[in-house]
Design a protein around this motif. Structure first.
Motif, PDB file in Angstrom:
ATOM      1  N   HIS A  37      43.621  42.419  36.394  1.00  0.00           N
ATOM      2  CA  HIS A  37      42.500  41.468  36.448  1.00  0.00           C
ATOM      3  C   HIS A  37      41.946  41.363  37.869  1.00  0.00           C
ATOM      4  O   HIS A  37      40.717  41.387  38.073  1.00  0.00           O
ATOM      5  CB  HIS A  37      42.968  40.092  35.966  1.00  0.00           C
ATOM      6  N   THR A  38      42.843  41.271  38.857  1.00  0.00           N
ATOM      7  CA  THR A  38      42.423  41.164  40.250  1.00  0.00           C
ATOM      8  C   THR A  38      41.719  42.437  40.713  1.00  0.00           C
ATOM      9  O   THR A  38      40.696  42.374  41.404  1.00  0.00           O
ATOM     10  CB  THR A  38      43.631  40.883  41.160  1.00  0.00           C
ATOM     11  N   SER A  39      42.264  43.581  40.315  1.00  0.00           N
ATOM     12  CA  SER A  39      41.679  44.866  40.713  1.00  0.00           C
ATOM     13  C   SER A  39      40.271  45.035  40.156  1.00  0.00           C
ATOM     14  O   SER A  39      39.345  45.457  40.866  1.00  0.00           O
ATOM     15  CB  SER A  39      42.561  46.027  40.232  1.00  0.00           C
ATOM     16  N   ILE A  40      40.110  44.686  38.882  1.00  0.00           N
ATOM     17  CA  ILE A  40      38.783  44.772  38.250  1.00  0.00           C
ATOM     18  C   ILE A  40      37.804  43.814  38.923  1.00  0.00           C
ATOM     19  O   ILE A  40      36.646  44.167  39.182  1.00  0.00           O
ATOM     20  CB  ILE A  40      38.876  44.456  36.745  1.00  0.00           C
ATOM     21  N   ALA A  41      38.273  42.610  39.222  1.00  0.00           N
ATOM     22  CA  ALA A  41      37.424  41.609  39.866  1.00  0.00           C
ATOM     23  C   ALA A  41      36.954  42.093  41.234  1.00  0.00           C
ATOM     24  O   ALA A  41      35.774  41.959  41.586  1.00  0.00           O
ATOM     25  CB  ALA A  41      38.176  40.288  40.006  1.00  0.00           C
ATOM     26  N   ILE A  42      37.870  42.670  42.000  1.00  0.00           N
ATOM     27  CA  ILE A  42      37.525  43.167  43.338  1.00  0.00           C
ATOM     28  C   ILE A  42      36.533  44.324  43.244  1.00  0.00           C
ATOM     29  O   ILE A  42      35.534  44.361  43.972  1.00  0.00           O
ATOM     30  CB  ILE A  42      38.796  43.614  44.093  1.00  0.00           C
ATOM     31  N   ARG A  82      35.617  36.168  30.434  1.00  0.00           N
ATOM     32  CA  ARG A  82      34.589  35.157  30.694  1.00  0.00           C
ATOM     33  C   ARG A  82      34.764  34.550  32.082  1.00  0.00           C
ATOM     34  O   ARG A  82      33.782  34.275  32.773  1.00  0.00           O
ATOM     35  CB  ARG A  82      34.652  34.067  29.627  1.00  0.00           C
ATOM     36  N   CYS A  83      35.996  34.350  32.471  1.00  0.00           N
ATOM     37  CA  CYS A  83      36.293  33.799  33.788  1.00  0.00           C
ATOM     38  C   CYS A  83      35.801  34.750  34.878  1.00  0.00           C
ATOM     39  O   CYS A  83      35.216  34.324  35.878  1.00  0.00           O
ATOM     40  CB  CYS A  83      37.800  33.573  33.924  1.00  0.00           C
ATOM     41  N   LEU A  84      36.017  36.037  34.655  1.00  0.00           N
ATOM     42  CA  LEU A  84      35.590  37.061  35.602  1.00  0.00           C
ATOM     43  C   LEU A  84      34.071  37.089  35.730  1.00  0.00           C
ATOM     44  O   LEU A  84      33.528  37.085  36.844  1.00  0.00           O
ATOM     45  CB  LEU A  84      36.106  38.431  35.146  1.00  0.00           C
ATOM     46  N   ILE A  85      33.394  37.086  34.593  1.00  0.00           N
ATOM     47  CA  ILE A  85      31.931  37.136  34.588  1.00  0.00           C
ATOM     48  C   ILE A  85      31.346  35.899  35.264  1.00  0.00           C
ATOM     49  O   ILE A  85      30.433  35.997  36.095  1.00  0.00           O
ATOM     50  CB  ILE A  85      31.395  37.248  33.142  1.00  0.00           C
TER      51      ILE A  85
END
Length: 215
Positions: A37-42, A82-85
């Motif tokens: 999740h962190t990697s995708i977010a970054i 959804r949190c990421l978006i």
């Protein structure tokens, strides 16, 4: 396939190969989920920052808010995606405001905004932190005290860094120092905002939109 399913599949296969018990697999699954999740977010934030020419602003805002959220808690969307978006949307909006609006204000006004924003941030953090969520109920008082203490330590560090970059901007006139100062401040304010009732109403509105779009 969602991030949760991917991390569960990988952790299950790794657990079988490494002969891990159910509890160890659960820990592995959680670690993988956070990592993915962190990697995708970054990566997503980096790409959007490059495409919109707001790389410095959006990365600082996102990292500052994310680290403070780790200790202060706050409102969450109903799913990791959804949190990421939502996080990217807010960070991009603030990054654009920083680059094309806030960075052009005078140093005097910026100084006044810094003082007012810092005072308000400390006050809300004092009144609200830490804010529990569905996945983190924070029932233990010892845990709450630890998170609260770390949140104030972190915001103290942020404040010190902002003051340093603000003074560097005044004495050198280098715009980059002003951009960094404002970006850190916006990252703090973004996370402080997530501790309020207004943030809950905002996220609820996003949830309705996501439901319509079936995200």
């Amino acid at each position: 396939m969602g991030i949760e399913k991917i991390s569960k599949i990988i952790s299950s296969k790794m657990g079988e190969r490494l002969n891990k018990n159910e509890e160890e697999v659960a820990v592995l699954n959680y670690g993988l989920f956070i990592l993915i999740h962190t990697s995708i977010a970054i990566m997503l934030t980096f790409i959007i920052g490059v495409l919109t020419n707001t790389l410095i602003e959006i990365m600082i805002i996102s990292v500052v808010a994310a680290l403070l959220k780790r200790y202060s808690g706050g409102v969450h969307s109903s799913s990791p995606l959804r949190c990421l978006i939502t996080g990217v949307i807010f960070s991009l909006f603030l990054a654009m405001m920083c680059k094309f609006g806030f960075s052009k204000i005078s140093n005097t006004i910026l100084g006044l905004v810094l003082v007012l924003s810092i005072v308000v941030s400390y006050f809300i953090l004092y009144k609200k932190c830490p804010v529990p969520c569905a996945n983190k109920l924070l029932k233990k008082e010892s845990t709450r005290k630890k998170l609260r203490k770390n949140a104030f330590k972190l915001i103290n560090i942020y404040t010190s860094i902002m003051i340093i970059f603000y003074l560097l901007n005044i004495y050198t006139g280098i715009v980059l120092f002003k951009i960094v100062t404002i970006s850190i401040l916006l990252g703090i304010l973004l996370q402080i905002f997530s501790l309020t009732k207004v943030a809950e109403l905002t996220i609820d509105s996003f949830e309705l939109l996501y439901n319509i779009l079936k995200i």
